[in-house]
Design a protein around this motif. Structure first.
Motif, PDB file in Angstrom:
ATOM      1  N   THR A  69       0.837  -1.205   0.000  1.00 60.22           N
ATOM      2  CA  THR A  69       0.000   0.000   0.000  1.00 60.22           C
ATOM      3  C   THR A  69       0.869   1.250   0.000  1.00 60.22           C
ATOM      4  O   THR A  69       0.774   2.090  -0.883  1.00 60.22           O
ATOM      5  CB  THR A  69      -0.942   0.022   1.211  1.00 60.22           C
ATOM      6  N   THR A  70       1.724   1.385   0.989  1.00 62.16           N
ATOM      7  CA  THR A  70       2.681   2.493   1.045  1.00 62.16           C
ATOM      8  C   THR A  70       3.750   2.194   2.081  1.00 62.16           C
ATOM      9  O   THR A  70       3.466   1.666   3.159  1.00 62.16           O
ATOM     10  CB  THR A  70       2.008   3.833   1.389  1.00 62.16           C
ATOM     11  N   LEU A  71       4.960   2.545   1.750  1.00 64.87           N
ATOM     12  CA  LEU A  71       6.075   2.345   2.679  1.00 64.87           C
ATOM     13  C   LEU A  71       5.995   3.341   3.842  1.00 64.87           C
ATOM     14  O   LEU A  71       6.676   3.175   4.853  1.00 64.87           O
ATOM     15  CB  LEU A  71       7.412   2.504   1.951  1.00 64.87           C
ATOM     16  N   LEU A  72       5.155   4.361   3.714  1.00 65.71           N
ATOM     17  CA  LEU A  72       4.953   5.311   4.810  1.00 65.71           C
ATOM     18  C   LEU A  72       4.203   4.669   5.968  1.00 65.71           C
ATOM     19  O   LEU A  72       4.240   5.175   7.089  1.00 65.71           O
ATOM     20  CB  LEU A  72       4.191   6.547   4.310  1.00 65.71           C
ATOM     21  N   ASN A  73       3.511   3.566   5.693  1.00 65.61           N
ATOM     22  CA  ASN A  73       2.836   2.815   6.743  1.00 65.61           C
ATOM     23  C   ASN A  73       3.883   1.989   7.489  1.00 65.61           C
ATOM     24  O   ASN A  73       4.506   1.100   6.899  1.00 65.61           O
ATOM     25  CB  ASN A  73       1.779   1.903   6.125  1.00 65.61           C
ATOM     26  N   TYR A  97       7.143  -0.879  -5.160  1.00 69.31           N
ATOM     27  CA  TYR A  97       6.137   0.068  -5.644  1.00 69.31           C
ATOM     28  C   TYR A  97       5.020   0.184  -4.618  1.00 69.31           C
ATOM     29  O   TYR A  97       4.645  -0.793  -3.967  1.00 69.31           O
ATOM     30  CB  TYR A  97       5.556  -0.389  -6.983  1.00 69.31           C
ATOM     31  N   ASN A  98       4.456   1.394  -4.513  1.00 69.28           N
ATOM     32  CA  ASN A  98       3.312   1.641  -3.640  1.00 69.28           C
ATOM     33  C   ASN A  98       2.032   1.694  -4.463  1.00 69.28           C
ATOM     34  O   ASN A  98       1.987   2.348  -5.509  1.00 69.28           O
ATOM     35  CB  ASN A  98       3.472   2.974  -2.899  1.00 69.28           C
ATOM     36  N   LYS A 104      -5.868   0.563  -9.725  1.00 67.63           N
ATOM     37  CA  LYS A 104      -5.248   0.955 -10.995  1.00 67.63           C
ATOM     38  C   LYS A 104      -3.745   1.153 -10.836  1.00 67.63           C
ATOM     39  O   LYS A 104      -2.965   0.724 -11.687  1.00 67.63           O
ATOM     40  CB  LYS A 104      -5.905   2.235 -11.525  1.00 67.63           C
ATOM     41  N   LYS A 105      -3.345   1.790  -9.749  1.00 71.37           N
ATOM     42  CA  LYS A 105      -1.907   1.965  -9.498  1.00 71.37           C
ATOM     43  C   LYS A 105      -1.246   0.615  -9.234  1.00 71.37           C
ATOM     44  O   LYS A 105      -0.096   0.392  -9.632  1.00 71.37           O
ATOM     45  CB  LYS A 105      -1.690   2.905  -8.307  1.00 71.37           C
ATOM     46  N   GLU A 106      -1.964  -0.254  -8.569  1.00 71.86           N
ATOM     47  CA  GLU A 106      -1.454  -1.595  -8.318  1.00 71.86           C
ATOM     48  C   GLU A 106      -1.210  -2.320  -9.636  1.00 71.86           C
ATOM     49  O   GLU A 106      -0.170  -2.954  -9.838  1.00 71.86           O
ATOM     50  CB  GLU A 106      -2.455  -2.363  -7.468  1.00 71.86           C
ATOM     51  N   ARG A 107      -2.179  -2.213 -10.562  1.00 66.43           N
ATOM     52  CA  ARG A 107      -2.046  -2.858 -11.877  1.00 66.43           C
ATOM     53  C   ARG A 107      -0.859  -2.282 -12.645  1.00 66.43           C
ATOM     54  O   ARG A 107      -0.068  -3.019 -13.242  1.00 66.43           O
ATOM     55  CB  ARG A 107      -3.338  -2.657 -12.663  1.00 66.43           C
ATOM     56  N   PRO A 220      -8.808   5.443   2.224  1.00 63.75           N
ATOM     57  CA  PRO A 220      -7.507   6.090   2.415  1.00 63.75           C
ATOM     58  C   PRO A 220      -7.640   7.613   2.507  1.00 63.75           C
ATOM     59  O   PRO A 220      -8.440   8.226   1.801  1.00 63.75           O
ATOM     60  CB  PRO A 220      -6.737   5.684   1.144  1.00 63.75           C
ATOM     61  N   ASN A 221      -6.869   8.196   3.405  1.00 61.82           N
ATOM     62  CA  ASN A 221      -6.781   9.651   3.572  1.00 61.82           C
ATOM     63  C   ASN A 221      -8.047  10.285   4.161  1.00 61.82           C
ATOM     64  O   ASN A 221      -8.178  11.511   4.162  1.00 61.82           O
ATOM     65  CB  ASN A 221      -6.433  10.333   2.248  1.00 61.82           C
ATOM     66  N   VAL A 222      -8.984   9.470   4.640  1.00 64.87           N
ATOM     67  CA  VAL A 222     -10.164  10.014   5.310  1.00 64.87           C
ATOM     68  C   VAL A 222      -9.777  10.448   6.724  1.00 64.87           C
ATOM     69  O   VAL A 222      -9.110   9.713   7.447  1.00 64.87           O
ATOM     70  CB  VAL A 222     -11.297   8.974   5.367  1.00 64.87           C
ATOM     71  N   GLU A 223     -10.187  11.632   7.115  1.00 64.28           N
ATOM     72  CA  GLU A 223      -9.852  12.138   8.445  1.00 64.28           C
ATOM     73  C   GLU A 223     -10.734  11.487   9.511  1.00 64.28           C
ATOM     74  O   GLU A 223     -11.950  11.363   9.338  1.00 64.28           O
ATOM     75  CB  GLU A 223     -10.011  13.661   8.480  1.00 64.28           C
TER      76      GLU A 223
END
Length: 329
Positions: A69-73, A97-98, A104-107, A220-223
């Motif tokens: 998902t992301t290396l920031l996690n 890759y994140n 779509k980004k995963e693909r 993702p990114n929901v507060e």
């Protein structure tokens, strides 16, 4: 998903099969404009030439692709560290890759890694019903799923028992006397699905009904703050919060403190992942350890076994979650 053929590429590009063959094999004369059109069509369709698929299966590049998902996690950072500790010792390099929880980004990441001729992939799939995983299966590309499962059973994976994660977290809060438990869940992934099932089962066994107003699936990114403020403004508000992961729990702790609620006196909080900072919070966070480093190690070892042997049996490993009780409950 229908397997893409050279005929499909030719049709989309508006050229003959022979022209597509010349472009993909880099043989014969083809105009630059036509070449670009063919390559664009092949990429948009996700076409993999047979020769490229064979190079993936044979495993000769000593390079492994990782899509998370992301290396920031911090959770996935530790998983990748576990993967690297095994693969580096065997002379492999990693291409990371994140997906940012975007199919779509995963693909795109998967297709890029295939173009780079990686020997195999380790993937944390965005969705439980994953077209991208179906794609890997159909093209016979060696891969291992890590931290998340998919609907298909004919895959190699390393996961935690996410049903138990949801169940033991909820049971712990029930044992502490809480009956109104808010669940701040993730979305789409198998982990979110199974943890929700575990949460519901624990409530059911305790003779409690499931309140849909106490369940939120966070994109993702929901507060977190607006959601918590809304929930806590109601008379029938929860007395405890089970968070899908420690990252969400950290945000919850910040919000609760900002509005003057004490933890755990006014609101108990449970996270999951047992990230390093959780024992340093005030108060230290009750969480669930799901062996994140060991998960990465196991995923890498399974992939190496796939690449090194003719064993066609699927390898599936599930880690048992462990409740880490601290002062937040």
């Amino acid at each position: 998903m229908k397997r893409v053929t050279i005929r499909d590429v030719a049709k989309l590009a508006g050229v003959g099969i022979a022209t597509v063959s010349r472009v993909l094999n880099n043989k014969g004369e083809v105009s630059p404009t036509t070449r670009r059109r063919v390559l664009k069509a092949a990429k948009s369709l996700g076409y993999i030439p047979n020769s490229l698929a064979r190079s993936l299966i044979s495993g000769k590049t000593k390079k492994v692709g990782i899509v998370i998902t992301t290396l920031l996690n911090p959770f996935y950072a530790t998983v990748v560290t576990g993967i690297e500790s095994v693969l580096a010792s065997r002379g492999y390099t990693l291409a990371l890759y994140n997906s940012n929880e975007d199919p779509k980004k995963e693909r795109e990441a998967i297709l890029t890694l295939i173009e780079q001729r990686v020997d195999g992939l380790i993937l944390a799939p965005v969705e439980y019903e994953s077209e991208n995983v179906k794609y890997l299966i159909e093209h016979q590309i060696p891969f291992v799923l890590v931290a998340r499962r998919v609907k298909e059973s004919n895959v190699n994976f390393v996961v935690a028992d996410d049903f138990k994660v949801g169940k033991i977290a909820t049971e712990h809060l029930l044992e502490k006397g809480h009956r109104k438990i808010l669940f701040l869940n993730s979305w789409k992934s198998s982990s979110a699905k199974l943890r929700l099932e575990g949460y519901k089962e624990a409530l059911k066994e305790a003779g409690l009904s499931v309140n849909a107003k106490f369940i939120y699936s966070l994109a993702p990114n929901v507060e977190v703050k607006p959601i918590l403020e809304s929930v806590l403004s109601n008379r029938n508000r929860p007395t405890a919060i089970f968070c899908f992961c420690d990252s969400i729990a950290l945000e919850v702790v910040k919000v609760l403190k900002s509005i003057g609620l004490r933890i755990p006196e006014d609101m108990a909080v449970v996270g999951c992942d047992n990230l390093d900072y959780t024992e340093l919070l005030d108060p230290p966070l009750t969480t669930i350890d799901i062996s994140r480093f060991e998960m990465g190690v196991k995923a890498a070892k399974i992939l190496l076994e796939l690449l090194d042997s003719e064993n066609k049996n699927f390898i599936q490993h599930t880690f048992e979650p462990k409740l880490i009780i601290r002062e937040s409950t």
